[in-house]
Write a protein that holds these residues in place. Structure first.
Motif, short mmCIF file in Angstrom:
data_model
loop_
_atom_site.label_atom_id
_atom_site.label_comp_id
_atom_site.label_asym_id
_atom_site.label_seq_id
_atom_site.Cartn_x
_atom_site.Cartn_y
_atom_site.Cartn_z
N LEU A 74 63.41 99.50 51.84
CA LEU A 74 63.91 98.12 51.89
C LEU A 74 64.66 97.38 50.75
O LEU A 74 65.52 96.73 50.81
N THR A 75 64.10 98.32 49.50
CA THR A 75 64.95 97.59 48.30
C THR A 75 66.25 98.12 48.25
O THR A 75 67.02 97.77 47.53
N ASN A 76 66.75 99.02 49.18
CA ASN A 76 68.19 99.53 48.96
C ASN A 76 69.01 98.98 50.25
O ASN A 76 70.03 99.51 50.38
N GLN A 77 68.30 98.14 50.83
CA GLN A 77 69.20 97.43 52.08
C GLN A 77 70.11 96.39 51.65
O GLN A 77 69.55 95.45 51.06
N THR A 78 71.12 96.24 52.29
CA THR A 78 72.17 95.06 52.13
C THR A 78 72.07 94.11 53.44
O THR A 78 72.25 93.08 53.23
#
Length: 203
Positions: A74-78
């Motif tokens: 989730l921390t890399n999702q835009t």
């Protein structure tokens, strides 16, 4: 003739000395026993901790982690696609800055749920022992340093599913979540762009 009062006084002093000596001996015996108990307790705690770690190192456990690492971090999702469920999460960076993020995801079925549960429960079990039994600070720090990436990377992928589980079981895998927060400082020492998913906004 010896004064009777003198004899009585002498006997009283002897009795007092013996009583004090007995108390001192009993005190030191109790301290020795306590020390032995502490050593035995720490040894038992370490054995319990090591056994819990064994459960995270089995082939089944590794396969489950490999499986869930295919899930989005989730921390890399835009952006996220429209799907079954939505969860509001917060992304924290290494400097403590917080960003809110809406994540849409598909409700898992079958093998997905099995793998998610496997990873979450195994890590939660380690966390329970780490935070609730007597372990030295050195051991705790060494573990968090060693396993921080696995803990945080797993949490960042499974957080929305933990959220979903908690709608039915409020206290589901709380030590998994606590471990991720404790491991995060070790994690961002390794990774400059490290981030952590939070299910609740910090106060």
């Amino acid at each position: 003739m010896v004064d009777i009062n003198y004899i009585s006084l002498a006997l009283s002093l002897v009795a007092l000395i013996i009583s004090v000596a007995t108390i001192i001996i009993l005190f030191y015996q109790s301290q020795i026993q306590k020390g032995q108990y502490d050593v035995e307790s720490e040894t038992l705690s370490l054995e319990m901790f090591l056994r819990s770690l064994e459960h995270t190192g089995t082939n089944e456990a590794r396969e489950a982690r490999d499986y869930i690492f295919k899930f989005p971090d989730l921390t890399n999702q835009t952006s996220s696609i429209s799907s079954d469920e939505t969860v509001e999460v917060y992304i924290q960076d290494r400097e403590g800055k917080i960003k809110e993020y809406t994540h849409n995801f598909v409700i898992p079925t079958g093998d997905d749920w099995k793998k998610i549960t496997d990873v979450a429960v195994r890590i939660d079990r380690v966390g329970f022992i780490l935070f609730n039994i007597k372990l030295s600070k050195t051991i705790k720090e060494a573990y968090l340093e060693w396993w921080c990436s696995t803990i945080v990377d797993s949490w960042n992928r499974l957080a929305p599913y933990i959220y979903l589980k908690r709608s039915k079981r409020e206290n589901y895998t709380p030590y998994f979540e606590k471990l991720s927060k404790e491991a995060f400082p070790y994690y961002y020492n390794r990774k400059n762009d490290a981030k952590l998913v939070l299910l609740e906004k910090p106060e």
